[in-house]
Design an enzyme around this catalytic site. Structure first.
Site, PDB file in Angstrom:
ATOM      1  N   GLN A 146      -0.398  34.606   6.567  1.00  8.09           N
ATOM      2  CA  GLN A 146       0.198  35.281   5.408  1.00  8.09           C
ATOM      3  C   GLN A 146       1.703  35.017   5.297  1.00  8.09           C
ATOM      4  O   GLN A 146       2.417  35.783   4.656  1.00  8.09           O
ATOM      5  CB  GLN A 146      -0.062  36.787   5.479  1.00  8.09           C
ATOM      6  CG  GLN A 146      -1.536  37.152   5.398  1.00  8.09           C
ATOM      7  CD  GLN A 146      -1.755  38.648   5.289  1.00  8.09           C
ATOM      8  OE1 GLN A 146      -1.566  39.263   4.242  1.00  8.09           O
ATOM      9  NE2 GLN A 146      -2.161  39.254   6.391  1.00  8.09           N
ATOM     10  N   LYS A 182      -2.468  46.917  10.314  1.00  7.87           N
ATOM     11  CA  LYS A 182      -1.289  46.682  11.145  1.00  7.87           C
ATOM     12  C   LYS A 182      -0.301  47.850  11.073  1.00  7.87           C
ATOM     13  O   LYS A 182       0.320  48.200  12.092  1.00  7.87           O
ATOM     14  CB  LYS A 182      -0.609  45.382  10.762  1.00  7.87           C
ATOM     15  CG  LYS A 182       0.024  45.354   9.389  1.00  7.87           C
ATOM     16  CD  LYS A 182       0.710  44.035   9.119  1.00  7.87           C
ATOM     17  CE  LYS A 182       1.322  44.006   7.729  1.00  7.87           C
ATOM     18  NZ  LYS A 182       2.359  45.044   7.539  1.00  7.87           N
ATOM     19  N   THR A 183      -0.139  48.458   9.892  1.00  8.79           N
ATOM     20  CA  THR A 183       0.774  49.591   9.787  1.00  8.79           C
ATOM     21  C   THR A 183       0.277  50.763  10.617  1.00  8.79           C
ATOM     22  O   THR A 183       1.062  51.479  11.256  1.00  8.79           O
ATOM     23  CB  THR A 183       0.939  50.016   8.310  1.00  8.79           C
ATOM     24  OG1 THR A 183       1.391  48.899   7.552  1.00  8.79           O
ATOM     25  CG2 THR A 183       1.936  51.150   8.178  1.00  8.79           C
ATOM     26  N   ASP A 217       7.565  44.468  12.397  1.00  8.32           N
ATOM     27  CA  ASP A 217       6.486  44.255  11.429  1.00  8.32           C
ATOM     28  C   ASP A 217       6.729  42.942  10.688  1.00  8.32           C
ATOM     29  O   ASP A 217       7.868  42.506  10.522  1.00  8.32           O
ATOM     30  CB  ASP A 217       6.472  45.424  10.440  1.00  8.32           C
ATOM     31  CG  ASP A 217       5.270  45.398   9.513  1.00  8.32           C
ATOM     32  OD1 ASP A 217       4.276  44.720   9.839  1.00  8.32           O
ATOM     33  OD2 ASP A 217       5.333  46.053   8.455  1.00  8.32           O
ATOM     34  N   GLU A 218       5.652  42.293  10.248  1.00 11.99           N
ATOM     35  CA  GLU A 218       5.732  41.050   9.457  1.00 11.99           C
ATOM     36  C   GLU A 218       6.587  39.995  10.176  1.00 11.99           C
ATOM     37  O   GLU A 218       7.472  39.370   9.591  1.00 11.99           O
ATOM     38  CB  GLU A 218       6.305  41.326   8.061  1.00 11.99           C
ATOM     39  CG  GLU A 218       5.564  42.376   7.263  1.00 11.99           C
ATOM     40  CD  GLU A 218       4.228  41.903   6.697  1.00 11.99           C
ATOM     41  OE1 GLU A 218       3.779  40.809   7.074  1.00 11.99           O
ATOM     42  OE2 GLU A 218       3.636  42.643   5.887  1.00 11.99           O
ATOM     43  N   ARG A 255      -6.419  40.193  -1.455  1.00 14.47           N
ATOM     44  CA  ARG A 255      -5.993  41.438  -2.114  1.00 14.47           C
ATOM     45  C   ARG A 255      -7.199  42.174  -2.691  1.00 14.47           C
ATOM     46  O   ARG A 255      -7.101  43.357  -3.016  1.00 14.47           O
ATOM     47  CB  ARG A 255      -5.023  41.161  -3.267  1.00 14.47           C
ATOM     48  CG  ARG A 255      -3.715  40.460  -2.929  1.00 14.47           C
ATOM     49  CD  ARG A 255      -2.967  41.087  -1.799  1.00 14.47           C
ATOM     50  NE  ARG A 255      -3.289  40.429  -0.535  1.00 14.47           N
ATOM     51  CZ  ARG A 255      -2.963  40.883   0.664  1.00 14.47           C
ATOM     52  NH1 ARG A 255      -2.322  42.021   0.768  1.00 14.47           N
ATOM     53  NH2 ARG A 255      -3.277  40.222   1.765  1.00 14.47           N
TER      54      ARG A 255
END
Length: 748
Positions: A255, A33-34, A219-220, A593
């Site tokens: 998330q 995503k970044t 973002d997020e 993770r």
């Protein structure tokens, strides 16, 4: 094709090139995503000739914002005349308000109060109200004020309440805001709220900023709260009729783990309603984990109802299954994990390894196990266990009761919990003791203050408890007699409950110490050395952290531990479906993770505070949601290529996995341990010596019966003859160390 697009997969490319109109990008864990956000900024500048300062990109951490800035600079050749606005929500609001502050009656040089500034103000107000002005009380009050602000509540909403506590909170809230205003200051919540008020109440300012930013990127998005949501909507509003905003939000409802902080993942579900005609793009290719790990994580998250749905996949189809290990008890759980970490470090020192747990209190056993193996680690998301204030407070009570000359311990607990002994009294006592060359304890005896005398009587009762009770029982007595436990209960905040859990863990540590045959002095000395020693390396390859702190990280190998009902999912989350689903998302975050290997670990028996409620645990429902076909069950510690490692007199040895017994059945009885032989070659490979002389009457792994504790399994035998010490794991009482001549054990 632009050189930028060559680096992207088809879905990422679509997200980067869809530049006009509202866009929702559902970006699964590890899907880049970044990369999408930074490439989209570069694409707008390079291909659409957008001015950099027409682009606003907001995220939640300074680190993420800095990564965005650096990547954009690398992607866009040459120097930019102006930089895109890439920042956190709070930083953006501060910049906005510096320019527009006079419209709100604020000076442009207003102060921003950080956590410490806010706490000092709250403590001063609590003191004026004659209430507890300790740091923990102030933080609890600030937490309640912050929740009210985020929810859009004002002091007046509490002021009319029939509840006296809420009326006091309303008055504190009102005075707190007055204090900020008098100081020309804003706290973190006010930065957001005042920015929203500016845009809502001042149309000219609103139009200026709407015209300033042609492209908005977020973002997020699943972590946005109500003020952040409103801020974005005011900025995205377009003055031209029928024209849609160029708003791109990137997030993942799977998330969203910060509901307790005010985040509303429902903002993702509302996006397409808020902006009719919005495009939806799914990023489902995962670049982090192997497919077996993704399959296990997906099996868990699919049990949530509140999700839009996506299926993560990886080109790395090979890889080991998630490994499931059920330790007999919590200490064995930590030891198993520590020895596996030692093996991984020995095989490949460059690997990044992590232990993830639900609550900070769980770190204690892992810290101790890693220290025993001389493994450096980094602790994230909390202080080292024995450095936590509540742990140090309780141990200070013990030291002050045992040694009246310990002035520092006396000073630490003299007014903790608050008992009306103010700083002026303390200063007078210290001055008297200094002027008359007396220990502080003797100065206390000469003080006529009634509260001081009650404190002295408390210390005397604690000395009696330490002399007549077992050490764990004495700790329980201190918590009750001092009022510490009652004080934490009355605060009624999640932070106070976390502190209570840490104290429960401290008592469990004392019980473990007693079971090992250690004296109270042994325990206190070990705790003091841990507290004073900075014994972990900040750059260590092993990381201990809470699951909430793990967001945005990745590791080669992850140990997700404490997978038991009531611990994870936490008991506080079992009341509502929404809370339980957030716990499941937290589990999903932890599982994803892992890049190469994932361990799912639980203890079959866990010690509860004071022994009450201790016993066999139920496996986490999240474990039950992973099909047997997706896990490799480890029995007594299946080897990962390293030799068998013995601890406490019993061995983790290589065995074939594959017990078909379901988790529900296995939870009823802690798994039996199996004895094993160790060779001299094995001894040479151990990270530390483990040489118990074994009594042939009690071979490791044999079953015994005790008149009080019932059936158990022998874990270790230290010494020979009638004076030897036998460590046994009892089905209903956990691990106990007994002297043979007094134990009355019967072989079965």
């Amino acid at each position: 094709m632009s050189r930028l697009l060559a680096d992207l997969n088809p879905a990422q490319r679509q997200a980067v090139t869809t530049t006009e109109g509202p866009l929702l990008v559902l970006a699964g864990a590890g899907s880049g995503k970044t990369r999408v956000i930074t490439y989209r900024i570069a694409y707008l500048i390079e291909q659409h000739k957008a001015r950099p300062d027409e682009i606003l990109a907001v995220t939640f951490t300074n680190k993420a914002a800095e990564v965005m800035r650096q990547r954009v600079e690398q992607l866009v050749p040459g120097s930019l005349e102006a930089a895109p606005w890439t920042s956190t929500f709070h930083s953006f609001c501060a910049r906005l308000l510096r320019r527009e502050a006079p419209l709100l009656g604020l000076p442009r040089d207003f102060s921003i109060y950080d956590d410490t500034d806010q706490e000092r103000l709250a403590r001063a107000l609590l003191k004026e109200f004659g209430e507890d002005d300790r740091a923990w009380a102030a933080r609890g009050a600030l937490e309640r004020i912050s929740r009210a602000k985020t929810a859009g509540r004002a002091p007046a909403d509490w002021a009319e309440s029939g509840n006296p506590l809420e009326r006091r909170q309303a008055e504190l809230f009102r005075r707190y805001q007055e204090g900020l205003r008098a100081a020309h200051a804003l706290d973190f919540d006010d930065l957001l709220l005042e920015a929203v008020r500016l845009l809502a109440e001042h149309p000219e300012a609103r139009r200026r900023w709407q015209q300033r930013f042609r492209y908005l990127l977020v973002d997020e998005y699943q972590d946005t709260n109500r003020p952040q949501y409103e801020l974005l909507h005011w900025l995205a509003e377009t003055p031209e009729a029928g024209k849609q905003p160029n708003l791109c939000v990137v997030g993942d409802e799977d998330q969203s783990i910060y509901g307790w902080r005010g985040a509303d993942y429902g903002n993702i579900f509302r996006f397409e309603q808020d902006f009719p005609g919005a495009r939806l793009i799914l990023l489902e290719q995962n670049y982090r984990s192997t497919q077996p790990i993704l399959d296990a994580a997906t099996a868990v998250i699919e049990n949530n109802r509140s999700r839009k749905g996506k299926v993560l996949w990886s080109t790395e189809k090979a890889g080991v299954k998630a490994r499931l290990y059920e330790a007999p008890d919590a200490e064995a759980e930590a030891q198993f994990v520590a020895e596996r970490l030692w093996q991984y470090r020995r095989q490949n020192p460059l690997q990044h390894l992590a232990v993830l747990y639900r609550t900070n209190a769980q770190s204690r056993l892992y810290e101790e196990a890693l220290r025993r193996l001389d493994l450096p680690y980094r602790l994230v998301g909390g202080f080292s266990f024995y450095k936590r204030a509540e742990v140090r407070d309780l141990l200070a009570y013990v030291r002050a009761a045992r040694n009246p000359l310990d002035t520092q311990s006396l000073l630490r607990i003299l007014n903790v919990p608050p008992r009306g002994i103010g700083s002026a009294t303390v200063e007078a006592l210290l001055a008297y003791a200094r002027d008359h060359a007396l220990p502080l304890a003797e100065a206390l005896a000469l003080e006529g203050n009634e509260r001081v005398q009650k404190f002295r009587e408390l210390l005397e009762s604690l000395r009696g408890a330490l002399a007549t009770k077992s050490f764990p029982e004495a700790l329980e007595f201190i918590l009750e007699a001092s009022g510490y436990e009652r004080w934490l209960k009355e605060q009624g905040t999640p932070e106070a409950e976390d502190r209570r859990e840490n104290l429960r863990e401290l008592i469990a540590a004392a019980e473990d110490s007693e079971a090992r045959g250690e004296t109270p002095d042994d325990f206190l000395d070990r705790a003091a050395l841990v507290s004073d020693a900075d014994d972990y390396d900040a750059s260590a390859a092993i990381t201990l952290m809470t699951l909430h702190s793990a967001k945005g990280t990745e590791f080669d190998v992850v140990f997700l531990v404490g997978l038991e009902e009531g611990l994870f999912p936490h008991s506080r989350s079992l009341d509502t479906d929404a809370d339980l689903e957030e716990e499941r998302r937290l589990c999903y975050v932890g599982m994803t993770r892992a890049k190469r290997e994932l361990y799912l670990v639980r203890a079959g028996w866990r010690r509860a505070w004071g022994g009450e409620g201790s016993g066999e645990t139920e496996p986490s429902r999240f474990l039950l949601e992973v099909p047997e076909s997706l896990v490799e069950r480890l029995e007594a510690g299946v080897s990962v290529g390293a030799p068998a490692v013995e601890r406490g007199g019993w061995t983790y040895e290589s065995e074939e996995a594959g017990s078909a017994r379901p988790l529900r059945a296995r939870a009823r009885r802690a798994p039996k341990l199996r004895g094993g032989r160790r060779t001299k070659a094995d001894d040479d490979l151990l990270p530390h010596p483990a040489r118990h002389r074994l009594d042939p009457r009690y071979p490791l792994g044999c079953t015994v019966r005790h008149t009080r504790f019932g059936e158990g399994t022998v874990l270790a035998v230290d010494g020979e003859g009638a004076d030897c010490k036998i460590t046994v794991h009892f089905v209903n009482y956990g691990r106990k160390t007994l002297v043979e001549k007094f134990a009355g054990l019967e072989r079965i």
